[in-house]
Design a protein around this motif. Structure first.
Motif, PDB file in Angstrom:
ATOM      1  N   ASP A  84      79.140  -9.531 198.022  1.00  0.00           N
ATOM      2  CA  ASP A  84      77.916  -9.287 198.753  1.00  0.00           C
ATOM      3  C   ASP A  84      78.177  -8.237 199.832  1.00  0.00           C
ATOM      4  O   ASP A  84      79.320  -7.908 200.148  1.00  0.00           O
ATOM      5  CB  ASP A  84      77.400 -10.580 199.375  1.00  0.00           C
ATOM      6  N   VAL A 133      68.956 -13.676 197.016  1.00  0.00           N
ATOM      7  CA  VAL A 133      70.030 -12.903 197.641  1.00  0.00           C
ATOM      8  C   VAL A 133      70.732 -13.748 198.688  1.00  0.00           C
ATOM      9  O   VAL A 133      70.182 -14.726 199.202  1.00  0.00           O
ATOM     10  CB  VAL A 133      69.494 -11.601 198.267  1.00  0.00           C
ATOM     11  N   GLU A 161      75.012 -14.115 200.769  1.00  0.00           N
ATOM     12  CA  GLU A 161      76.446 -13.866 200.690  1.00  0.00           C
ATOM     13  C   GLU A 161      77.095 -14.717 199.600  1.00  0.00           C
ATOM     14  O   GLU A 161      76.510 -15.689 199.121  1.00  0.00           O
ATOM     15  CB  GLU A 161      77.108 -14.181 202.036  1.00  0.00           C
ATOM     16  N   SER A 162      78.307 -14.352 199.247  1.00  0.00           N
ATOM     17  CA  SER A 162      79.094 -15.157 198.330  1.00  0.00           C
ATOM     18  C   SER A 162      79.246 -16.563 198.894  1.00  0.00           C
ATOM     19  O   SER A 162      79.548 -16.747 200.075  1.00  0.00           O
ATOM     20  CB  SER A 162      80.478 -14.508 198.163  1.00  0.00           C
ATOM     21  N   GLU A 204      73.594 -11.196 188.579  1.00  0.00           N
ATOM     22  CA  GLU A 204      74.343  -9.972 188.959  1.00  0.00           C
ATOM     23  C   GLU A 204      74.534  -9.057 187.745  1.00  0.00           C
ATOM     24  O   GLU A 204      75.627  -8.532 187.525  1.00  0.00           O
ATOM     25  CB  GLU A 204      75.703 -10.359 189.544  1.00  0.00           C
ATOM     26  N   HIS A 254      73.458  -9.287 194.934  1.00  0.00           N
ATOM     27  CA  HIS A 254      73.791  -8.943 196.316  1.00  0.00           C
ATOM     28  C   HIS A 254      73.436  -7.483 196.597  1.00  0.00           C
ATOM     29  O   HIS A 254      73.640  -6.983 197.695  1.00  0.00           O
ATOM     30  CB  HIS A 254      75.293  -9.161 196.586  1.00  0.00           C
ATOM     31  N   LEU A 263      71.963  -8.719 206.450  1.00  0.00           N
ATOM     32  CA  LEU A 263      72.142  -8.228 205.084  1.00  0.00           C
ATOM     33  C   LEU A 263      71.639  -6.789 204.946  1.00  0.00           C
ATOM     34  O   LEU A 263      72.305  -5.934 204.358  1.00  0.00           O
ATOM     35  CB  LEU A 263      71.398  -9.131 204.098  1.00  0.00           C
TER      36      LEU A 263
END
Length: 548
Positions: free
Chosen positions: A187, A308, A310-311, A442, A475, A516
């Motif tokens: 991300d 969306v 972060e990991s 993804e 991401h 982000l």
């Protein structure tokens, strides 16, 4: 002047196709000094990875160096013995692969794989290597750094696994590192931390690096020089600032162009419309570890909802709950207003085929031993009951739908396809079940910009033709802008913000959404340094390079 650390002279590389040797790299030369970073860019099939591996004297099976030479610190790697190469690889030369999931041994814990190189090369003992590994995990911002190394690869997220591989490459503090698309699975906020750590180790230890990527904004932050490749030929090369400001060749200018595709946002569904998929109050986890907490969102017919975050935010776990691969502890998932059994094994065949997935890494998602016709044909037979000539004809129809010529591709193996072609096969396999809803996990992150744009256009066309609904896990906020109707932002297993795309990209934002958006790299070599200054950080990865 000192001799370069790496010198590739007029290298010609061929690959075997049936009984014929086909050109891959055509007489390319390059040099690399200590502490210098060379960026290799170009579309899928340009030869970037082949050239990067050749720079360390390695070629994949079915590939050969026809002529030319490769020198590393005065050693001719094309003439070196296997023993000489083994002494260099892992110690003085390291490689960070694009797909960490396919590169780690699933049967061994991360820390055991991390310490292998420093222990075997005599750089440090096991105890010191473990301590150093934990410190590298901490500086690469992996969660629970003292504990995460004692997990198996399948027990961490894709982004976490990629950072663990970067730490492993740093374990011996090598003279040369080949970074082959190391941040494609990350991300945007994690990408900043990893890029900073990579840049720091290059600067502090005078390490040379070859950075292979299709992300032009990323290479702008990392490389001192950029070399552009197209179908095995060198297009042009210059220092990064000159290349960004004034590319000479038309092909390079086309790469520099901003992704042009952006489909119009569709009208919102009526307030009383029944969603195709309804996730309501879902709480889920793995064992005692909670991952999702009271997650709710709807996906309506013919619309794309981008998820969306972060990991580790819970995006893929939410998808697993929808497909029945992970049963929620609380809450439910409904399809067309009907609650689905939480476990996929209790769902009917009709319920199963209505929700399909397209996976991030086509390399690991397609059976390498099966031809394309069998890969696509299996769901055709399982869900639609077609066999023999009728099944093969349906496979041919699906290949045509994804814009691949049936006669050319139906009998090929995945190894004979480019990354973009493999991803199209993944799309055809999902379409074979004739679903109403597809999870795109993804699906463009591993593809260059030109190929990714083609995949997005294909998905948009298929959505319109089949009235498909998409959950788009990503991401890449450029992808969100291009294809989404609505956006769901997740953090730490919770939905922090959701709504129509235009609202989500218009201030004011939730602080996490703002983080982000501000973390998307720009085509400016000073962007990363300026961002770190704004956030009061000198070097996120400073301590990542301190030897324990």
């Amino acid at each position: 002047m000192a001799d370069p650390l790496v010198e590739v002279r007029d290298i010609w590389i061929e690959g075997r196709a049936d009984e014929t040797w086909m050109p891959i790299i055509n007489g390319v030369s390059m040099t690399l000094d200590k502490g210098e970073v060379l960026g290799l860019i170009g579309e899928s099939g340009a030869g970037k990875s082949t050239l990067g591996l050749a720079a360390i004297g390695f070629v994949r099976d079915g590939v050969r160096i026809k002529s030319g030479s490769v020198f590393f610190d005065g050693i001719d790697l094309t003439a070196a013995s296997a023993r000489e190469k083994r002494d260099l690889l892992g110690k003085r030369i390291a490689y960070v692969a694009q797909s960490a999931a396919a590169s780690f041994n699933p049967a061994h814990k991360l820390i055991d794989q991390h310490v292998e190189a420093p222990v075997n090369h005599g750089v440090a003992g096991r105890a010191d290597s473990v301590s150093d590994g934990i410190e590298l995990y901490r500086r690469l911002r992996l969660p629970n750094p003292e504990e995460i190394g004692f997990r198996y690869p399948h027990q961490v997220s894709g982004g976490q696994l990629q950072r663990a591989m970067t730490a492993m490459a740093m374990s011996c503090r090598p003279d040369l590192i080949i970074f082959d698309e190391p941040t494609t699975a990350l991300d945007v906020t994690t990408q900043i931390e990893v890029l900073s750590a990579i840049r720091d180790i290059v600067e502090q230890f005078d390490t040379a690096a070859i950075y292979i990527t299709h992300d032009l904004a990323v290479v702008a932050q990392m490389a001192d020089r950029i070399k552009v490749l197209l179908k095995g030929d060198e297009v042009e090369e210059s220092d990064t600032r000159s290349m960004l400001a004034d590319p000479k060749q038309d092909y390079t200018k086309s790469l520099w162009a901003v992704r042009s595709f952006q489909r119009p946002v569709k009208l919102q569904a009526p307030s009383d419309a029944v969603p195709v998929v309804c996730v309501q109050g879902v709480t889920a986890g793995y064992g005692d570890i909670s991952v999702l907490n009271d997650v709710s969102f709807d996906i309506h017919e013919g619309r794309t909802v981008a998820v969306v975050g972060e990991s580790g935010s819970g995006k893929s776990t939410a998808a697993r709950c929808i497909t029945g691969l992970l049963a929620p502890q609380i809450g439910h998932v409904a399809f067309n207003g009907e609650a689905l059994p939480l476990d996929y094994r209790k769902r009917t065949k009709i319920q199963l085929r209505q929700a399909q997935m397209i996976y991030q890494m086509a390399d690991t998602a397609l059976n390498p031993r099966k031809p394309v016709g069998e890969i696509i044909g299996r769901p055709v037979e399982f869900y639609m009951g077609l066999r023999g000539a009728r099944k093969r004809e349906r496979v041919r129809e699906l290949l045509s739908e994804i814009e691949l010529e049936p006669d050319q591709f139906i009998d090929r193996l995945p190894s004979e396809l480019s990354g973009g072609q493999k991803q199209r096969i993944g799309i055809a396999r999902a379409l074979a079940a004739e679903p109403r809803f597809i999870i795109c996990d993804e699906v463009t992150s591993a593809l260059d910009q030109l190929v990714a744009e083609g995949i997005l256009k294909l998905l948009a066309r298929l959505q319109d033709e089949h009235s498909l609904s998409y959950m788009f896990i990503t991401h890449d906020l450029a992808t969100v802008r291009a294809i989404a109707d609505e956006v769901v932002v997740m953090k730490d297993g919770r939905v922090v913000e959701q709504g129509p795309k235009d609202d989500m990209f218009t201030p004011p934002h939730h602080p996490y959404t703002d983080l982000l958006l501000s973390s998307v790299p720009e085509m400016d070599p000073d962007w990363l340094s300026e961002l770190l200054k704004q956030r009061g950080v000198d070097n996120i990865g400073d301590a990542a390079v301190d030897r324990m």
